[in-house]
Design a protein around this motif. Structure first.
Motif, short mmCIF file in Angstrom:
data_model
loop_
_atom_site.label_atom_id
_atom_site.label_comp_id
_atom_site.label_asym_id
_atom_site.label_seq_id
_atom_site.Cartn_x
_atom_site.Cartn_y
_atom_site.Cartn_z
N SER A 73 -7.80 -11.01 5.30
CA SER A 73 -7.15 -9.73 5.61
C SER A 73 -8.09 -8.54 5.34
N CYS A 74 -9.11 -8.76 4.53
CA CYS A 74 -10.04 -7.66 4.18
C CYS A 74 -11.37 -7.74 4.93
N ARG A 77 -13.77 -4.68 6.03
CA ARG A 77 -13.18 -3.54 5.35
C ARG A 77 -14.02 -3.24 4.12
N LEU A 116 -2.42 -5.28 -2.39
CA LEU A 116 -3.26 -4.88 -1.25
C LEU A 116 -2.94 -3.46 -0.79
N ASP A 120 -6.27 -1.30 0.10
CA ASP A 120 -6.69 -0.96 1.46
C ASP A 120 -5.50 -1.11 2.40
N ALA A 123 -5.99 -3.69 5.35
CA ALA A 123 -5.88 -5.06 4.84
C ALA A 123 -4.42 -5.40 4.55
N ARG A 126 -2.69 -6.11 7.85
CA ARG A 126 -3.12 -7.41 8.36
C ARG A 126 -2.39 -8.54 7.62
N TYR A 127 -2.36 -8.43 6.30
CA TYR A 127 -1.70 -9.47 5.50
C TYR A 127 -0.21 -9.51 5.80
#
Length: 162
Positions: A73-74, A77, A116, A120, A123, A126-127
């Motif tokens: 997810s990162c 980034r 998270l 960020d 991220a 996304r997660y």
């Protein structure tokens, strides 16, 4: 402890110190037979934590699997690996302190999302898209809007939508 070089079980401890923020002891050893020096770690043996998946399947908690998901997810980034390691360590320690023997994967996912969100926002989204199983773009937009409403914008975070 057997020497990794010659297999002898005769060794002496040269140095001991705390490691992994007090969760382990690092011991520097020397083989009495061949003088080879090596390092060992002593940790408390814990009862295996079991994760209950959404489909009801159970598996052992796997720190590396959790780290892999967070790392994915990162990707691309500005998040340091040390931050991700700390995030996973914090969650693992928290689960241990809470005394769980079995824990739903949804509880772990919620803990990851909370952390998270402070690290960020991209991220986090996304997660969240995987964790909450978003089906369409509207769910992404709703999540991004709710993120903007509940947390002050960090000047270092680029604005997602205007």
């Amino acid at each position: 402890m057997r020497c990794p070089k010659c297999g002898s079980s005769q060794d002496k401890v040269i140095d001991s110190r705390e490691a992994r923020e007090g969760h382990a002891i690092r011991r520097r050893r020397e083989c009495m037979k061949c003088d080879f020096r090596f390092t060992t770690y002593e940790i408390v043996e814990r009862e295996e934590l079991r994760v209950v998946k959404r489909n009801g399947a159970r598996e052992n908690f796997n720190r590396d699997k959790l780290l892999g998901g967070v790392r994915k997810s990162c990707e691309k980034r500005p998040v340091k690996m040390e931050q991700l390691e700390q995030l996973v360590d914090d969650i693992a320690n928290e689960l241990e302190e809470e005394g769980y023997r079995e824990i739903p994967s949804t509880v772990i996912g919620a803990k990851v999302m909370r952390r998270l969100e402070t690290i960020d926002h991209v991220a986090y989204v996304r997660y969240a898209s995987v964790y909450r199983q978003f089906e369409d773009v509207g769910e992404f937009i709703d999540e991004i809007k709710s993120l903007g409403e509940r947390s002050p914008r960090d000047g270092r975070q680029p604005e997602l939508f205007r």
